[in-house]
Design an enzyme around this catalytic site. Structure first.
Site, PDB file in Angstrom:
ATOM      1  N   SER A  22       0.801  -1.238   0.000  1.00  0.00           N
ATOM      2  CA  SER A  22       0.000   0.000   0.000  1.00  0.00           C
ATOM      3  C   SER A  22       0.831   1.284   0.000  1.00  0.00           C
ATOM      4  O   SER A  22       0.274   2.360  -0.201  1.00  0.00           O
ATOM      5  CB  SER A  22      -0.934   0.021   1.206  1.00  0.00           C
TER       6      SER A  22
ATOM      7  N   LYS B 176       0.411   3.397  -2.981  1.00  0.00           N
ATOM      8  CA  LYS B 176      -0.771   4.253  -3.178  1.00  0.00           C
ATOM      9  C   LYS B 176      -0.403   5.742  -3.164  1.00  0.00           C
ATOM     10  O   LYS B 176      -1.121   6.571  -3.724  1.00  0.00           O
ATOM     11  CB  LYS B 176      -1.836   3.931  -2.119  1.00  0.00           C
TER      12      LYS B 176
ATOM     13  N   TYR C  50      -4.248  -2.260  -9.950  1.00  0.00           N
ATOM     14  CA  TYR C  50      -4.095  -2.153  -8.486  1.00  0.00           C
ATOM     15  C   TYR C  50      -3.146  -3.236  -7.935  1.00  0.00           C
ATOM     16  O   TYR C  50      -2.210  -2.942  -7.194  1.00  0.00           O
ATOM     17  CB  TYR C  50      -5.477  -2.235  -7.828  1.00  0.00           C
TER      18      TYR C  50
ATOM     19  N   TYR D 202      -4.536   4.038   7.979  1.00  0.00           N
ATOM     20  CA  TYR D 202      -5.894   3.495   8.161  1.00  0.00           C
ATOM     21  C   TYR D 202      -6.437   3.842   9.549  1.00  0.00           C
ATOM     22  O   TYR D 202      -6.282   4.978   9.987  1.00  0.00           O
ATOM     23  CB  TYR D 202      -5.908   1.975   7.899  1.00  0.00           C
TER      24      TYR D 202
ATOM     25  N   VAL E  84       1.287  -3.508   3.889  1.00  0.00           N
ATOM     26  CA  VAL E  84       1.123  -4.760   4.620  1.00  0.00           C
ATOM     27  C   VAL E  84       2.369  -5.662   4.486  1.00  0.00           C
ATOM     28  O   VAL E  84       2.517  -6.637   5.214  1.00  0.00           O
ATOM     29  CB  VAL E  84      -0.203  -5.425   4.140  1.00  0.00           C
TER      30      VAL E  84
HETATM   31  O1  DON Z   1      -5.003  -5.019  -1.477  1.00  0.00           O
HETATM   32  C1  DON Z   1      -4.494  -5.441  -0.460  1.00  0.00           C
HETATM   33  O2  DON Z   1      -5.140  -5.781   0.515  1.00  0.00           O
HETATM   34  C2  DON Z   1      -2.975  -5.479  -0.415  1.00  0.00           C
HETATM   35  N1  DON Z   1      -2.456  -5.676  -1.742  1.00  0.00           N
HETATM   36  C3  DON Z   1      -2.416  -4.196   0.110  1.00  0.00           C
HETATM   37  C4  DON Z   1      -2.961  -3.837   1.456  1.00  0.00           C
HETATM   38  C5  DON Z   1      -2.025  -3.069   2.292  1.00  0.00           C
HETATM   39  O3  DON Z   1      -0.846  -2.958   2.058  1.00  0.00           O
HETATM   40  C6  DON Z   1      -2.619  -2.540   3.513  1.00  0.00           C
HETATM   41  N2  DON Z   1      -1.640  -1.873   4.314  1.00  0.00           N
HETATM   42  N3  DON Z   1      -1.305  -2.044   5.402  1.00  0.00           N
END
Ligand code: DON
Length: 313
Positions: A70, A73, A197, A249, A267
Site C-alpha cells: 500500500s 498508493k 491495483y 488506516y 502490509v
Molecule cells: O489489497 C491489499 O489488501 C494489499 N495488496 C495491500 C494492502 C495493504 O498494504 C494494507 N496496508 N497495510
C-alpha cells in the site's frame, strides 16, 4: 526549529535505533494472505534516510527489496493528481476512515464513494481514474517508470509472482470493486482496474529506493538530488496532509500522535515517512500490528522523530 542533523548524528541515531530494537525483531504478525508475504523472514529490519541536503544513511536490511504494497498508493495518488488535478475529489474523499484498510461497510453507507485514496476502495478508484486512455499493461508500465523516475533508479521492478497471487486470492478487493461498479463508480472493467491495483501493490523496492522516491514530498515537490520537479509545493503539502491523516488506516491517529510525521504503510511491513524540509525515511520490518501497519517500523519512526525533533508538531 531543530537544526539539520549532521551526518554523524543521523547515522548514529539510526544505528542506535537498530541496536535497541534488535532484541525485539520478529515481533508482530507477518501478513499471510499470500505465500510470497507469509514466507518473508520476520526478523528483517531496514531503515534508510535521504535528507533534503543530500545525505543518505542506511542501517540493517536497507538494501533488501520487499513488497511495498500500500505504500505504492502514494505514487498512484500523485500520478492521478497529475493527470486529473483536483477533479479526483469527485470520486474519492479525503477524510480518515476509522475503518480497516479493506473494509466495505462505509462504502454502502456513503454511496460507493471511498473515504480516501489510501484505503483499498480508494486506491482501486484511483487505479480506475488513471486507466483513462490506457490499456492496463500500458498503465502498469507507466507506474513503474514513474516510480523509477522518482527514485532515480531503473532497477525497480514489479514482483509478478506477488501480483499473480494477489489476483488469485483478492476476493475482498474484487468485492470492493464490484460493489463500487454497482454504484456506477468505476469507468473500466473490474478485471482491468484490479490488474493495475494488484500490480502497483506488487512493486518490489528497498528502503533506500523508497526513501529516494519519497524525497520530493520532503522538499516541496522538487527532488533536490535529481532536480526533478514532480509536483507543486502546494500539492506536496496536500499529499503529506493525506498521509498524516489517512496513511495508516484506523491506526492513523496513533501514528500521528506517536510519530508526528506524514507516513504511508504497507502490509509488507514497509513505511514511507516524510519530515517536511528535512528528510524522507523508509523503514521495513515485516511484523504488523493489529491495524496492519509495521509494528517495529512505527516504533523505529517514533524513536527517530523523538531523537531528531522532526515531528511536524
Ligand atoms: O489489497 C491489499 O489488501 C494489499 N495488496 C495491500 C494492502 C495493504 O498494504 C494494507 N496496508 N497495510
Amino acid at each position: 526549529m531543530p537544526e539539520q542533523k549532521t551526518p554523524q548524528d543521523l547515522q548514529a541515531i539510526i544505528e542506535d535505533i537498530h541496536r535497541e530494537l534488535t532484541p525485539r525483531l520478529g515481533e508482530g504478525k507477518v501478513a499471510d494472505y499470500i505465500p510470497q508475504l507469509a514466507r518473508v523472514d520476520p526478523k528483517h529490519f531496514g531503515m534508510a534516510i535521504v535528507t533534503t541536503d543530500g545525505q543518505v544513511h542506511r542501517v540493517g536490511d536497507a538494501e533488501v527489496p520487499f513488497s511495498i504494497q500500500s505504500v505504492s498508493k502514494v505514487f498512484t495518488l500523485t500520478l492521478a493528481l497529475g493527470k486529473h488535478g483536483e477533479n479526483i475529489w469527485h470520486r474519492v474523499g479525503r477524510e480518515p476512515s476509522g475503518s480497516a484498510f479493506n473494509s466495505i461497510v462505509q462504502l454502502e453507507q456513503e454511496g460507493g464513494k471511498p473515504r480516501n485514496p489510501f484505503i483499498n476502495a480508494g486506491a482501486i478508484t484511483i487505479s480506475d481514474l488513471i486507466l483513462a486512455g490506457h490499456t492496463p499493461r500500458e498503465l502498469i508500465g507507466e507506474i513503474v517508470q514513474f516510480v523509477r523516475y522518482l527514485a532515480d533508479d531503473d532497477a525497480i521492478v514489479i514482483d509478478h509472482e506477488v501480483a499473480r497471487s494477489e489476483t488469485a486470492t483478492g476476493f475482498r478487493n474484487f468485492a470492493l470493486a464490484n460493489f463500487m461498479r454497482s454504484f456506477g463508480r468505476l469507468d473500466h472493467p473490474v478485471e482491468h482496474v484490479l490488474g493495475v491495483y494488484f500490480h502497483h501493490c506488487a512493486l518490489s523496492m528497498t528502503c533506500s529506493q523508497l526513501a529516494k522516491a519519497g524525497l520530493f514530498l520532503a522538499a516541496g515537490g522538487t527532488d533536490p538530488l535529481t532536480g526533478h520537479s514532480v509536483v507543486s509545493r502546494q500539492r506536496a503539502r496536500r499529499i503529506n496532509a493525506l498521509m498524516l491523516t489517512c496513511g495508516h488506516y484506523d491506526g492513523s491517529g496513533d501514528f500521528a500522535y506517536r510519530v508526528g510525521l506524514p507516513g504511508k504503510s504497507g502490509v509488507g511491513g514497509g513505511i514511507l515517512a516524510v519530515a517536511p524540509g528535512k528528510a524522507s525515511v523508509a523503514v521495513w520490518s515485516p511484523g504488523l500490528n493489529v491495524n496492519g501497519n509495521s509494528l517495529l517500523g512505527s516504533l523505529a519512526l517514533e524513536m527517530l522523530a523523538a531523537r531528531t525533533g522532526w515531528s511536524v508538531f
